[in-house]
Design a protein around this motif. Structure first.
Motif, PDB file in Angstrom:
ATOM      1  N   UNK A  27       0.640  -1.270  -0.006  1.00  0.00           N
ATOM      2  CA  UNK A  27      -0.066  -0.095  -0.010  1.00  0.00           C
ATOM      3  C   UNK A  27       0.730   1.079  -0.037  1.00  0.00           C
ATOM      4  N   UNK A  28       0.232   2.325  -0.219  1.00  0.00           N
ATOM      5  CA  UNK A  28       0.932   3.529  -0.222  1.00  0.00           C
ATOM      6  C   UNK A  28       2.198   3.680  -0.758  1.00  0.00           C
ATOM      7  N   UNK A  29       2.179   3.528  -2.166  1.00  0.00           N
ATOM      8  CA  UNK A  29       3.276   3.426  -3.025  1.00  0.00           C
ATOM      9  C   UNK A  29       3.285   5.171  -3.491  1.00  0.00           C
ATOM     10  N   UNK A  30       4.444   5.837  -3.347  1.00  0.00           N
ATOM     11  CA  UNK A  30       4.519   7.246  -3.463  1.00  0.00           C
ATOM     12  C   UNK A  30       5.841   7.297  -4.264  1.00  0.00           C
ATOM     13  N   UNK A  31       5.824   8.244  -5.250  1.00  0.00           N
ATOM     14  CA  UNK A  31       7.182   8.631  -5.765  1.00  0.00           C
ATOM     15  C   UNK A  31       7.211  10.178  -5.296  1.00  0.00           C
ATOM     16  N   UNK A  43       6.991   2.842  -0.083  1.00  0.00           N
ATOM     17  CA  UNK A  43       5.802   1.954  -0.153  1.00  0.00           C
ATOM     18  C   UNK A  43       5.791   1.163   1.213  1.00  0.00           C
ATOM     19  N   UNK A  44       4.462   0.685   1.778  1.00  0.00           N
ATOM     20  CA  UNK A  44       4.278  -0.035   2.602  1.00  0.00           C
ATOM     21  C   UNK A  44       3.888  -1.489   2.307  1.00  0.00           C
ATOM     22  N   UNK A  83       4.690  -7.521  15.428  1.00  0.00           N
ATOM     23  CA  UNK A  83       3.930  -7.932  16.489  1.00  0.00           C
ATOM     24  C   UNK A  83       3.172  -9.134  16.424  1.00  0.00           C
ATOM     25  N   UNK A  84       3.138  -9.895  17.398  1.00  0.00           N
ATOM     26  CA  UNK A  84       2.369 -11.075  17.403  1.00  0.00           C
ATOM     27  C   UNK A  84       0.865 -10.955  17.066  1.00  0.00           C
ATOM     28  N   UNK A  85       0.452 -12.222  16.518  1.00  0.00           N
ATOM     29  CA  UNK A  85      -0.989 -12.286  16.104  1.00  0.00           C
ATOM     30  C   UNK A  85      -1.683 -11.118  15.440  1.00  0.00           C
ATOM     31  N   UNK A  86      -0.879 -10.371  14.571  1.00  0.00           N
ATOM     32  CA  UNK A  86      -1.523  -9.217  13.844  1.00  0.00           C
ATOM     33  C   UNK A  86      -0.794  -8.831  12.716  1.00  0.00           C
ATOM     34  N   UNK A  87      -1.491  -7.915  11.901  1.00  0.00           N
ATOM     35  CA  UNK A  87      -0.770  -7.457  10.759  1.00  0.00           C
ATOM     36  C   UNK A  87       0.073  -6.379  11.156  1.00  0.00           C
ATOM     37  N   UNK A  88       1.231  -6.267  10.566  1.00  0.00           N
ATOM     38  CA  UNK A  88       2.230  -5.200  10.665  1.00  0.00           C
ATOM     39  C   UNK A  88       2.652  -4.759   9.504  1.00  0.00           C
ATOM     40  N   UNK A  89       3.190  -3.273   9.474  1.00  0.00           N
ATOM     41  CA  UNK A  89       3.531  -2.674   8.267  1.00  0.00           C
ATOM     42  C   UNK A  89       4.928  -2.399   8.306  1.00  0.00           C
ATOM     43  N   UNK A 136      13.016 -17.634   8.248  1.00  0.00           N
ATOM     44  CA  UNK A 136      11.610 -17.958   7.152  1.00  0.00           C
ATOM     45  C   UNK A 136      11.788 -17.157   6.094  1.00  0.00           C
ATOM     46  N   UNK A 137      11.819 -17.379   4.846  1.00  0.00           N
ATOM     47  CA  UNK A 137      11.428 -16.543   3.777  1.00  0.00           C
ATOM     48  C   UNK A 137      10.387 -15.919   3.365  1.00  0.00           C
ATOM     49  N   UNK A 138      10.031 -14.848   3.068  1.00  0.00           N
ATOM     50  CA  UNK A 138       8.488 -14.476   2.824  1.00  0.00           C
ATOM     51  C   UNK A 138       8.956 -13.871   1.211  1.00  0.00           C
ATOM     52  N   UNK A 139       8.139 -14.628   0.353  1.00  0.00           N
ATOM     53  CA  UNK A 139       8.451 -14.100  -1.039  1.00  0.00           C
ATOM     54  C   UNK A 139       7.386 -13.178  -1.362  1.00  0.00           C
ATOM     55  N   UNK A 140       7.809 -12.261  -2.120  1.00  0.00           N
ATOM     56  CA  UNK A 140       7.058 -10.950  -2.519  1.00  0.00           C
ATOM     57  C   UNK A 140       7.002 -10.733  -4.096  1.00  0.00           C
ATOM     58  N   UNK A 141       5.753 -11.094  -4.460  1.00  0.00           N
ATOM     59  CA  UNK A 141       5.571 -10.797  -5.986  1.00  0.00           C
ATOM     60  C   UNK A 141       3.912 -10.371  -6.304  1.00  0.00           C
ATOM     61  N   UNK A 142       4.075  -8.998  -6.384  1.00  0.00           N
ATOM     62  CA  UNK A 142       2.999  -7.961  -6.220  1.00  0.00           C
ATOM     63  C   UNK A 142       3.000  -7.321  -7.478  1.00  0.00           C
ATOM     64  N   UNK A 143       1.968  -6.941  -7.870  1.00  0.00           N
ATOM     65  CA  UNK A 143       1.845  -6.091  -9.134  1.00  0.00           C
ATOM     66  C   UNK A 143       0.694  -4.865  -8.927  1.00  0.00           C
ATOM     67  N   UNK A 144       0.923  -3.789  -9.401  1.00  0.00           N
ATOM     68  CA  UNK A 144      -0.028  -2.705  -9.220  1.00  0.00           C
ATOM     69  C   UNK A 144      -0.498  -2.525 -10.949  1.00  0.00           C
ATOM     70  N   UNK A 145      -1.597  -2.636 -11.158  1.00  0.00           N
ATOM     71  CA  UNK A 145      -2.182  -2.693 -12.579  1.00  0.00           C
ATOM     72  C   UNK A 145      -1.805  -1.484 -13.276  1.00  0.00           C
ATOM     73  N   UNK A 146      -1.960  -0.430 -12.631  1.00  0.00           N
ATOM     74  CA  UNK A 146      -1.538   1.057 -13.548  1.00  0.00           C
ATOM     75  C   UNK A 146      -0.869   1.925 -12.757  1.00  0.00           C
ATOM     76  N   UNK A 147       0.059   2.328 -13.126  1.00  0.00           N
ATOM     77  CA  UNK A 147       1.088   3.316 -12.468  1.00  0.00           C
ATOM     78  C   UNK A 147       0.229   4.638 -12.204  1.00  0.00           C
TER      79      UNK A 147
END
Length: 152
Positions: A27-31, A43-44, A83-89, A136-147
């Protein structure tokens, strides 16, 4: 001796294994404007920690691509806690490679200026997480459709 062995087996089999950290989204991708004559992008990364323990992020290695052209390479090794048991940024920031940006603009030409072509932004790489010394390795493969959706 047998008490020690029984205690060890109880501890070893009584501990719940660490569940994998889940990548949620970006989220929050900014130039950002020029800083020290460099264009910056930020970005977050949202991660979910399903475990009852805090997880340490030890390394972020992510490339940001416009189509197939690498614009930003982020390689950070500063430790952060999830943090445990939650989403983090996890916030990331990197310098845009101006030569690669120029190359990309030259490839796309006028269609970019007139908004005739949609250009995707892709985040690809990995994040290294640790708990109890287990990596542990967390793989990132994410696209934003339109800049253009990011430009306001």
């Amino acid at each position: 001796m047998s008490r020690l062995l029984i205690s060890f087996l109880l501890i070893f089999f009584g501990c719940k294994p660490i569940e994998p950290i889940e990548f949620v989204e970006i989220k929050n991708v900014k130039v950002n404007s020029l800083q020290n004559n460099k264009l910056k992008i930020s970005a977050d990364i949202i991660l979910n920690n399903p475990n009852k323990v805090k997880i340490i992020i030890s390394k972020v290695d992510v490339g940001i691509y416009a189509e197939s052209v690498l614009l930003v390479k982020i390689d950070e090794e500063n430790e952060r806690e999830l943090s445990n048991m939650t989403e983090s940024t996890i916030d990331i920031q990197g310098d845009i490679n101006v030569k690669n940006l120029e190359s990309f603009i030259n490839q796309k030409g006028l269609s970019l200026l007139f908004g005739n072509e949609k250009v995707s932004l892709k985040f690809k790489g990995e994040i290294e997480a640790k708990a109890y010394g287990i990596k542990d390795i967390i793989l990132i493969d994410y696209s934003i459709g339109n800049i253009q959706d990011l430009v306001k």
